[in-house]
Design a protein around this motif. Structure first.
Motif, short mmCIF file in Angstrom:
data_model
loop_
_atom_site.label_atom_id
_atom_site.label_comp_id
_atom_site.label_asym_id
_atom_site.label_seq_id
_atom_site.Cartn_x
_atom_site.Cartn_y
_atom_site.Cartn_z
N THR A 1 -5.96 1.79 -7.84
CA THR A 1 -6.13 2.91 -6.92
C THR A 1 -6.54 2.38 -5.55
OG1 THR A 1 -8.44 3.15 -7.64
CG2 THR A 1 -6.78 4.54 -8.74
N ARG A 2 -6.17 3.11 -4.53
CA ARG A 2 -6.54 2.71 -3.17
C ARG A 2 -7.97 3.15 -2.88
NH1 ARG A 2 -2.76 3.27 2.22
NH2 ARG A 2 -4.22 2.22 3.67
N THR A 3 -8.76 2.24 -2.32
CA THR A 3 -10.17 2.48 -2.11
C THR A 3 -10.42 3.03 -0.70
OG1 THR A 3 -10.64 0.60 -3.55
CG2 THR A 3 -12.46 1.41 -2.21
N PRO B 1 -11.88 -0.37 -6.93
CA PRO B 1 -10.62 0.24 -7.36
C PRO B 1 -10.53 0.35 -8.88
CG PRO B 1 -10.23 -1.52 -5.76
CD PRO B 1 -11.67 -1.61 -6.16
N LYS C 1 -1.34 -5.56 -5.61
CA LYS C 1 -1.56 -6.94 -5.19
C LYS C 1 -0.54 -7.83 -5.88
CE LYS C 1 -5.68 -8.69 -4.52
NZ LYS C 1 -7.04 -9.28 -4.68
N GLN D 1 -1.61 -3.36 -9.98
CA GLN D 1 -1.66 -2.10 -9.23
C GLN D 1 -2.98 -1.40 -9.53
OE1 GLN D 1 0.79 1.57 -10.13
NE2 GLN D 1 1.73 1.00 -8.16
N LEU E 1 0.81 -1.21 0.00
CA LEU E 1 0.00 0.00 0.00
C LEU E 1 0.84 1.26 0.00
CD1 LEU E 1 -2.66 -1.00 2.70
CD2 LEU E 1 -2.94 -1.06 0.21
N THR E 2 0.37 2.27 -0.75
CA THR E 2 0.86 3.63 -0.62
C THR E 2 -0.34 4.50 -0.27
OG1 THR E 2 0.49 4.33 -2.91
CG2 THR E 2 2.54 3.12 -2.44
N GLU E 3 -0.17 5.79 -0.20
CA GLU E 3 -1.30 6.67 0.12
C GLU E 3 -2.38 6.62 -0.95
OE1 GLU E 3 -0.19 10.65 0.99
OE2 GLU E 3 0.98 10.14 2.77
N THR E 4 -2.00 6.36 -2.20
CA THR E 4 -2.96 6.44 -3.29
C THR E 4 -3.14 5.14 -4.07
OG1 THR E 4 -1.24 7.23 -4.80
CG2 THR E 4 -2.54 8.90 -3.61
N THR E 5 -2.27 4.17 -3.87
CA THR E 5 -2.36 2.93 -4.65
C THR E 5 -2.27 1.69 -3.76
OG1 THR E 5 0.04 2.74 -5.03
CG2 THR E 5 -1.23 4.06 -6.61
N ALA E 6 -2.77 0.59 -4.33
CA ALA E 6 -2.62 -0.73 -3.72
C ALA E 6 -2.10 -1.67 -4.80
CB ALA E 6 -3.94 -1.24 -3.18
#
Length: 247
Positions: free
Chosen positions: A59-61, A43, A14, A57, A7-12
């Motif tokens: 977007t982070r939900t 996402p 897997k 990759q 995880l980052t602030e804006t992305t995930a």
């Protein structure tokens, strides 16, 4: 565990550790379809890499996983999310084949049928009254495939859905039964969802019988999830299987 998440602030991102059911492609396809038709539901896929080291990759939900028991507002919001999901065109997705699930359940219950007690009784009863074939798709929908509460994120007003690696073109009634019979739902009454989506009673009951048997194979003696649950969980599930078989 079929994946790890970075995880980052804006992305995930897997990273898949197994993909015997073509999970990376299933997830990418479902997220791509949803990003075009229901962009605020799940996402958005950004990039991916194929085997032998597949990753995706996205977007982070926003939101936190739902926890039982659900409130009335959360149930309504989840129903809204499912209605959006099941209204999305599904033609681009590969079908979900229930045959391996049925075969796995039958084999697991055959092993449990000799274990004695209520678990053995439930396994034998299921095998003697196996649910009818559910592989037809009378009205195909985008099927999520994994209704664990942790896959529904709540931000206080809206529910969004994550983890589409088991997704595909499936049947709404079978999906609803999967949700109702998931172990995570034991302390939440799903009746409002069942009434909202007006599932065909006979098909819905048959699908519940299928999923209840599947869960018994997971949490019964020797099952892959037996160690994750407190004592008595498997016996309670066996009684559930028996009640559904008698209904």
């Amino acid at each position: 565990m079929t994946h790890n998440i970075e995880l980052t602030e804006t992305t995930a991102t897997k990273h898949y550790t197994s993909w015997s059911r073509n999970e990376p492609t299933r997830e990418w396809t479902a997220l791509t379809v949803l990003s075009q038709t229901a962009p605020d539901l799940a996402p958005t896929p950004l990039s991916s890499s194929p085997p032998p080291t597949p990753w995706l990759q996205m977007t982070r939900t926003p939101g936190d996983p739902l926890t039982a028991p659900l409130t009335s507002a959360q149930l309504t919001a989840l129903g809204d999310a499912l209605e959006t999901l099941w209204s999305t065109p599904s033609a681009a997705l590969d079908p979900i084949d229930l045959t391996p699930l049925v075969e796995r359940t039958r084999a697991g219950l055959t092993a449990l049928s000799s274990s004695g007690g209520v678990i053995g009784q439930a396994a034998g009863t299921w095998l003697s009254n196996e649910p009818p074939d559910l592989t037809d798709l009378p009205a195909p929908v985008v099927a999520h495939g994994d209704p664990n509460l942790t896959n529904y994120l709540w931000d206080g007003s809206q529910v969004r859905i994550i983890d589409f690696e088991d997704s595909g073109r499936g049947d709404r009634t079978v999906e609803l039964a999967n949700l109702v019979e998931h172990l995570a739902w034991r302390t939440t009454d799903p009746t409002p969802l069942v009434r909202r989506f007006a599932a065909d009673p006979e098909r819905f009951h048959a699908a519940r019988r299928l999923w209840s048997g599947f869960w018994l194979t997971l949490i019964g003696p020797g099952g892959p999830s037996a160690h994750r649950n407190p004592p008595g969980t498997a016996e309670a599930q066996a009684h559930r299987v028996l009640r559904l078989a008698a209904g």
